[in-house]
Design an enzyme around this catalytic site. Sequence first.
Site, PDB file in Angstrom:
ATOM      1  N   ASP A  14       0.837  -1.203   0.000  1.00 42.65           N
ATOM      2  CA  ASP A  14       0.000   0.000   0.000  1.00 42.65           C
ATOM      3  C   ASP A  14       0.869   1.250   0.000  1.00 42.65           C
ATOM      4  OD1 ASP A  14      -2.336   1.454   0.035  1.00 42.65           O
ATOM      5  OD2 ASP A  14      -2.612   1.322   2.205  1.00 42.65           O
ATOM      6  N   ASN A  62     -10.505  -2.465  -6.377  1.00 43.69           N
ATOM      7  CA  ASN A  62      -9.676  -1.594  -7.220  1.00 43.69           C
ATOM      8  C   ASN A  62     -10.236  -1.400  -8.622  1.00 43.69           C
ATOM      9  OD1 ASN A  62      -6.487  -2.725  -5.827  1.00 43.69           O
ATOM     10  ND2 ASN A  62      -7.813  -1.029  -5.210  1.00 43.69           N
ATOM     11  N   ARG A  65     -11.496   2.097  -9.509  1.00 46.06           N
ATOM     12  CA  ARG A  65     -10.596   3.231  -9.738  1.00 46.06           C
ATOM     13  C   ARG A  65     -10.791   3.787 -11.151  1.00 46.06           C
ATOM     14  NH1 ARG A  65      -4.785   2.034  -6.717  1.00 46.06           N
ATOM     15  NH2 ARG A  65      -5.666   1.781  -4.623  1.00 46.06           N
ATOM     16  N   ARG A 188      -5.576  -1.682   8.522  1.00 43.13           N
ATOM     17  CA  ARG A 188      -6.721  -2.446   8.046  1.00 43.13           C
ATOM     18  C   ARG A 188      -6.250  -3.724   7.361  1.00 43.13           C
ATOM     19  NH1 ARG A 188      -7.888   2.673   6.092  1.00 43.13           N
ATOM     20  NH2 ARG A 188      -7.262   2.048   3.990  1.00 43.13           N
ATOM     21  N   SER A 190      -8.332  -4.973   4.850  1.00 39.57           N
ATOM     22  CA  SER A 190      -8.813  -4.685   3.498  1.00 39.57           C
ATOM     23  C   SER A 190      -9.229  -5.934   2.724  1.00 39.57           C
ATOM     24  CB  SER A 190      -7.762  -3.885   2.713  1.00 39.57           C
ATOM     25  OG  SER A 190      -7.584  -2.609   3.273  1.00 39.57           O
TER      26      SER A 190
END
Length: 240
Positions: A14, A62, A65, A188, A190
């Site tokens: 990340d 994702n 995005r 997190r 995630s």
Amino acid sequence: MPDILPVHLAIIMDGNGRWAKQRKMPRIMGHKKGVDVVNKVVRHASKLGIKYLSLFAFSMENWQRPGDEVSFLMRLLDEYIEKELNTILRENIRFTVTGNMEMIPEGTRNKLMNASDRSADNTGMTLNLALSYGGRAEIADAARQIARLAASGKLRPDDINEDNFLQFMYHPEIPDVDLLIRTSGELRISNFMLWRIAYSELYFTGKLWPDITEEDIDEAIEDFAGRTRRFGKTDDQVDI
């Protein structure tokens, strides 16, 4: 080299976008720098003797995005496979992909499957790339397969347990995660490998992924080596 190694090391990579933003660069430059770090970490983990390395590269979420960023990430993935496949084969690394491959563009998907097929007999570290992946989706997919078998009479509901549930997960041969590292300071999970991280040791670092070094990985593993893993037992029941 750390005295105790995790068998399965997983990393939530990340911070690429923030790394670029801090340098007033387009987000894509952070992703390009992030790939360089992937190369270093994969080689380092293999040399250390890590058996399984799972990298969270692209989540199901994702896909939301901006389209141009997603397209760039797919092209970057193409380039990574083209450039690194020979290294993967030479270093005896087995390459696998975890996730919903149907959503990956066909050309990219074919390259990923080719890399997986060509490295299938390698006996060194398994590099498991989580792409178009979600932990809840993986569990739901497994439950769907089990439901079909139960409905057809091939599996009795009372016979379902944690061990045979795992056989319906993506790559059931890959063991539970021992150490999960997340970069960038976010605290997190995630939606990453929810089933396999039930008893993982968690390690969070504030460094952004493009700034991660081999020494950072060693530091996380050293921290892992100093922990006592009880798996629900008491101190008296485990070797300390």
